[in-house]
Design a protein around this motif. Sequence first.
Motif, mmCIF file in Angstrom:
data_model
loop_
_atom_site.group_PDB
_atom_site.id
_atom_site.type_symbol
_atom_site.label_atom_id
_atom_site.label_comp_id
_atom_site.label_asym_id
_atom_site.label_seq_id
_atom_site.Cartn_x
_atom_site.Cartn_y
_atom_site.Cartn_z
ATOM 1 N N GLY A 60 36.108 32.052 34.032
ATOM 2 C CA GLY A 60 37.027 33.189 34.016
ATOM 3 C C GLY A 60 37.576 33.455 32.630
ATOM 4 O O GLY A 60 38.154 34.518 32.378
ATOM 5 N N THR A 61 37.386 32.505 31.733
ATOM 6 C CA THR A 61 37.844 32.679 30.353
ATOM 7 C C THR A 61 36.836 33.511 29.559
ATOM 8 O O THR A 61 37.230 34.349 28.733
ATOM 9 C CB THR A 61 38.040 31.302 29.694
ATOM 10 N N ASP A 157 43.317 40.882 34.024
ATOM 11 C CA ASP A 157 42.939 39.510 34.367
ATOM 12 C C ASP A 157 43.150 39.341 35.873
ATOM 13 O O ASP A 157 44.277 39.188 36.343
ATOM 14 C CB ASP A 157 43.778 38.517 33.557
ATOM 15 N N ALA A 159 41.792 36.940 37.727
ATOM 16 C CA ALA A 159 41.344 35.587 38.103
ATOM 17 C C ALA A 159 41.955 35.120 39.416
ATOM 18 O O ALA A 159 41.337 34.373 40.165
ATOM 19 C CB ALA A 159 41.689 34.599 36.985
ATOM 20 N N GLN A 160 43.188 35.559 39.699
ATOM 21 C CA GLN A 160 43.874 35.096 40.914
ATOM 22 C C GLN A 160 43.902 36.180 41.989
ATOM 23 O O GLN A 160 44.551 35.999 43.013
ATOM 24 C CB GLN A 160 45.308 34.680 40.554
ATOM 25 N N SER A 181 37.725 34.854 37.831
ATOM 26 C CA SER A 181 37.353 33.439 37.725
ATOM 27 C C SER A 181 36.897 32.955 39.093
ATOM 28 O O SER A 181 37.508 33.298 40.108
ATOM 29 C CB SER A 181 38.551 32.596 37.284
ATOM 30 N N LYS A 186 40.081 28.788 43.017
ATOM 31 C CA LYS A 186 40.461 30.202 43.172
ATOM 32 C C LYS A 186 40.143 30.695 44.592
ATOM 33 O O LYS A 186 39.441 30.017 45.348
ATOM 34 C CB LYS A 186 39.731 31.052 42.121
#
Length: 364
Positions: A60-61, A157, A159-160, A181, A186
């Motif tokens: 995810g980065t 972002d 990711a969550q 991500s 997750k």
Amino acid sequence: MKVPFLDLSLQHKAIREEALAALAATYDATRFCLGKDVEDFEKNFSAALGYPRALGMNSGTSPLLAASHCGGFGPGDEVIVPTFTFISSAWGVSHAGATPRFADIEEGTFNLDPEKIEAAITPKTKGIVVVHLFGQPARMDEIMAVAKKHNLFVVEDCAQAVGARYKGAPVGVIGDAGTFSFYPTKNLGGCGEGGAFVSRRDDVFENARLLRVHGSARRYYHDIVGFNFRMDGFQGALLNIKLPRLAAWNARRQAIAQRYIAEIKLADVILPQTVDYGASVYHQFTIRHPRRDALREHLAKREVGTDLIYPVALHQQACYAHLGQKAGSLPVAEKASATCVSLPIFPELTDEQVGHVIESVNAF
Ligand SMILES: *Cc1c(COP(=O)(O)O)cnc(C)c1O
């Protein structure tokens, strides 16, 4: 009754045969890097969640790094990042050579406060990284209005927030670039590292596609300076098995959250705010209490696992001390990091376990 903060083994036990068969097929075909499993996943992910297209990546980065490059962030530029998030939200900005300018959050949603974005803008500001924290969509209309006014590139972002919607639209394609991500913890997790990149813009998407594979569209011809951000085949294979279950898993997280919200009755507790413009997919359920550490100890004695997400805001991290954003400068986030505690919220929790968490919190 034991309630772990998170138990990944339950979900993986439930799909074990299907998952291992898919992984074995990938193994036998030696589809180790990108390939059919990843291409299928990109199509399935886009179709299931409403994206025009997606690129599988290796964490995810990585898509956050790609997004910073797509936004043209570089030395001398400032990019606004919420100070209350996982550190990785800022890595793309820093590694592109730009400077994160941390902004404060709203008390209720833990997300960027649009008014505080406006206040953080300088002539050097080039973009905004919006984080849909804990699965809760940020106030995109207000944020996009600020971005438009100042001509800023907006990275989401997500990711969550896989599966989360803002006013009916999937998060990630409201701004200029969206990132996901698939880290195992997750809402949609792989069996290793993984992530994805989405964009509504063709130019941005094609640039990210080049960045993902060494800056090259044709093998051994390199148009731009790139990276290796390829997703591996095993991740695509497992995520294809899990994806059809994501909606039910997210719905179960929402049902647990609704019970927490309805049934937690404790003086001085602050519950996460629900908003009318979108529904959280509750990657975390984070409450605040002035005696957070004592509450955690009390819960531990009752075998309820908790975590601190996040104990230190980004502007107070050692790696960003040189930026000089002092203690006290972003008070809402600082208070959140001092009072937050996250409760167990994963789809496999039983109703009895959820009841035990509620009773235990209320008994504090
Ligand atoms: C998990 C996460 C990331 C990074 O993902 P990795 O897959 O661990 O690289 C980025 N931003 C947020 C908000 C995250 O929660």
